[in-house]
Design a protein around this motif. Structure first.
Motif, PDB file in Angstrom:
ATOM      1  N   UNK A 193       0.786  -0.798  -0.157  1.00  0.00           N
ATOM      2  CA  UNK A 193       0.005  -0.480  -0.028  1.00  0.00           C
ATOM      3  C   UNK A 193       0.768   1.788   0.000  1.00  0.00           C
ATOM      4  N   UNK A 194       1.898   0.785   0.442  1.00  0.00           N
ATOM      5  CA  UNK A 194       3.219   2.314   0.862  1.00  0.00           C
ATOM      6  C   UNK A 194       3.180   3.228  -1.332  1.00  0.00           C
ATOM      7  N   UNK A 195       2.862   2.325  -1.816  1.00  0.00           N
ATOM      8  CA  UNK A 195       3.010   2.498  -3.288  1.00  0.00           C
ATOM      9  C   UNK A 195       1.937   3.044  -3.749  1.00  0.00           C
ATOM     10  N   UNK A 196       0.716   3.218  -3.235  1.00  0.00           N
ATOM     11  CA  UNK A 196      -0.365   3.472  -3.455  1.00  0.00           C
ATOM     12  C   UNK A 196      -0.641   4.878  -2.869  1.00  0.00           C
ATOM     13  N   UNK A 197       0.085   5.393  -1.813  1.00  0.00           N
ATOM     14  CA  UNK A 197      -0.386   7.138  -1.004  1.00  0.00           C
ATOM     15  C   UNK A 197       0.755   6.991  -1.445  1.00  0.00           C
ATOM     16  N   UNK A 198       1.607   7.023  -2.631  1.00  0.00           N
ATOM     17  CA  UNK A 198       2.442   8.397  -3.324  1.00  0.00           C
ATOM     18  C   UNK A 198       1.976   8.969  -3.991  1.00  0.00           C
ATOM     19  N   UNK A 199       2.425  10.701  -3.575  1.00  0.00           N
ATOM     20  CA  UNK A 199       1.871  11.912  -4.155  1.00  0.00           C
ATOM     21  C   UNK A 199       2.659  11.333  -5.355  1.00  0.00           C
ATOM     22  N   UNK A 200       2.007  12.267  -6.402  1.00  0.00           N
ATOM     23  CA  UNK A 200       2.535  12.435  -7.927  1.00  0.00           C
ATOM     24  C   UNK A 200       2.735  14.011  -7.976  1.00  0.00           C
ATOM     25  N   UNK A 219      -2.958  10.701  -7.318  1.00  0.00           N
ATOM     26  CA  UNK A 219      -2.396   9.987  -6.651  1.00  0.00           C
ATOM     27  C   UNK A 219      -3.396   9.002  -6.407  1.00  0.00           C
ATOM     28  N   UNK A 220      -3.249   8.005  -5.240  1.00  0.00           N
ATOM     29  CA  UNK A 220      -4.258   6.244  -5.082  1.00  0.00           C
ATOM     30  C   UNK A 220      -4.825   6.206  -3.634  1.00  0.00           C
ATOM     31  N   UNK A 240     -13.187  -0.427  -3.190  1.00  0.00           N
ATOM     32  CA  UNK A 240     -11.948  -0.256  -4.249  1.00  0.00           C
ATOM     33  C   UNK A 240     -10.999   0.696  -4.166  1.00  0.00           C
ATOM     34  N   UNK A 241     -10.784   1.312  -5.535  1.00  0.00           N
ATOM     35  CA  UNK A 241      -9.805   2.637  -4.726  1.00  0.00           C
ATOM     36  C   UNK A 241      -9.480   3.580  -6.108  1.00  0.00           C
ATOM     37  N   UNK A 242     -10.042   4.613  -5.369  1.00  0.00           N
ATOM     38  CA  UNK A 242      -9.896   5.857  -6.276  1.00  0.00           C
ATOM     39  C   UNK A 242      -9.049   6.359  -7.024  1.00  0.00           C
ATOM     40  N   UNK A 243      -8.439   6.718  -7.792  1.00  0.00           N
ATOM     41  CA  UNK A 243      -7.320   7.583  -8.665  1.00  0.00           C
ATOM     42  C   UNK A 243      -7.875   8.590  -8.129  1.00  0.00           C
ATOM     43  N   UNK A 244      -7.616   9.775  -7.765  1.00  0.00           N
ATOM     44  CA  UNK A 244      -7.583  11.573  -7.503  1.00  0.00           C
ATOM     45  C   UNK A 244      -6.557  11.855  -8.105  1.00  0.00           C
ATOM     46  N   UNK A 245      -7.350  13.149  -9.008  1.00  0.00           N
ATOM     47  CA  UNK A 245      -6.501  13.731  -9.900  1.00  0.00           C
ATOM     48  C   UNK A 245      -6.576  15.288  -9.574  1.00  0.00           C
ATOM     49  N   UNK A 246      -5.844  16.474  -9.508  1.00  0.00           N
ATOM     50  CA  UNK A 246      -5.852  17.068  -9.210  1.00  0.00           C
ATOM     51  C   UNK A 246      -5.247  18.244 -10.349  1.00  0.00           C
ATOM     52  N   UNK A 247      -5.755  19.042 -10.631  1.00  0.00           N
ATOM     53  CA  UNK A 247      -5.089  20.051 -12.124  1.00  0.00           C
ATOM     54  C   UNK A 247      -5.244  21.443 -12.160  1.00  0.00           C
ATOM     55  N   UNK A 248      -3.990  22.642 -12.520  1.00  0.00           N
ATOM     56  CA  UNK A 248      -5.129  23.383 -12.607  1.00  0.00           C
ATOM     57  C   UNK A 248      -3.538  25.103 -12.621  1.00  0.00           C
ATOM     58  N   UNK A 249      -3.336  25.929 -12.354  1.00  0.00           N
ATOM     59  CA  UNK A 249      -1.977  26.877 -12.696  1.00  0.00           C
ATOM     60  C   UNK A 249      -1.698  27.099 -11.096  1.00  0.00           C
ATOM     61  N   UNK A 305      -6.629  -2.089  -6.424  1.00  0.00           N
ATOM     62  CA  UNK A 305      -5.043  -0.710  -6.820  1.00  0.00           C
ATOM     63  C   UNK A 305      -4.499  -1.621  -7.204  1.00  0.00           C
ATOM     64  N   UNK A 306      -3.796  -2.456  -8.020  1.00  0.00           N
ATOM     65  CA  UNK A 306      -3.258  -2.307  -8.975  1.00  0.00           C
ATOM     66  C   UNK A 306      -3.808  -1.450 -10.582  1.00  0.00           C
ATOM     67  N   UNK A 307      -4.838  -2.109 -10.460  1.00  0.00           N
ATOM     68  CA  UNK A 307      -5.945  -1.175 -11.965  1.00  0.00           C
ATOM     69  C   UNK A 307      -5.702   0.429 -12.038  1.00  0.00           C
ATOM     70  N   UNK A 308      -5.703   0.549 -10.616  1.00  0.00           N
ATOM     71  CA  UNK A 308      -5.613   2.427 -10.114  1.00  0.00           C
ATOM     72  C   UNK A 308      -4.438   2.643 -10.118  1.00  0.00           C
ATOM     73  N   UNK A 309      -3.343   1.703 -10.119  1.00  0.00           N
ATOM     74  CA  UNK A 309      -1.976   1.771 -10.261  1.00  0.00           C
ATOM     75  C   UNK A 309      -1.424   2.653 -11.757  1.00  0.00           C
TER      76      UNK A 309
END
Length: 81
Positions: free
Chosen positions: A1-8, A26-27, A34-43, A58-62
């Motif tokens: 799970x450590x990899x899933x919590x990593x923010x990019x 981040x996942x 279930x697992x969420x892929x959370x995305x945030x974007x902007x200026x 988790x694998x599919x989300x990653x």
């Protein structure tokens, strides 16, 4: 799970075009196994748009996260760090 919590956190800057963008991913686990892929974007410096995509594992989300990172890097985004 450590990899899933990593923010990019990716950034793209082009001063000539006044372009200063960020893209963060981040996942995280959901409450229904279930697992969420959370995305945030902007200026950079402004609140961004947030989107959550849900996956059964988790694998599919990653995998989805990695595909997005690769697509953004092809557009000139770089890891901030």
């Amino acid at each position: 799970m450590k990899q899933a919590m990593q923010h990019i956190y990716l950034v793209r800057h082009d001063s000539d075009k006044n372009l200063h963008r960020f893209y963060q991913l981040h996942v995280t686990p959901g409450i229904f196994e279930d697992w969420a892929l959370v995305r945030e974007w902007g200026r950079v410096g402004s609140p961004g748009t947030v989107r959550k995509d849900w996956f059964e594992t988790e694998e599919k989300a990653l995998i989805a996260r990695q595909r997005l990172v690769e697509a953004k890097q092809k557009k000139g985004y770089q890891s901030k760090g």
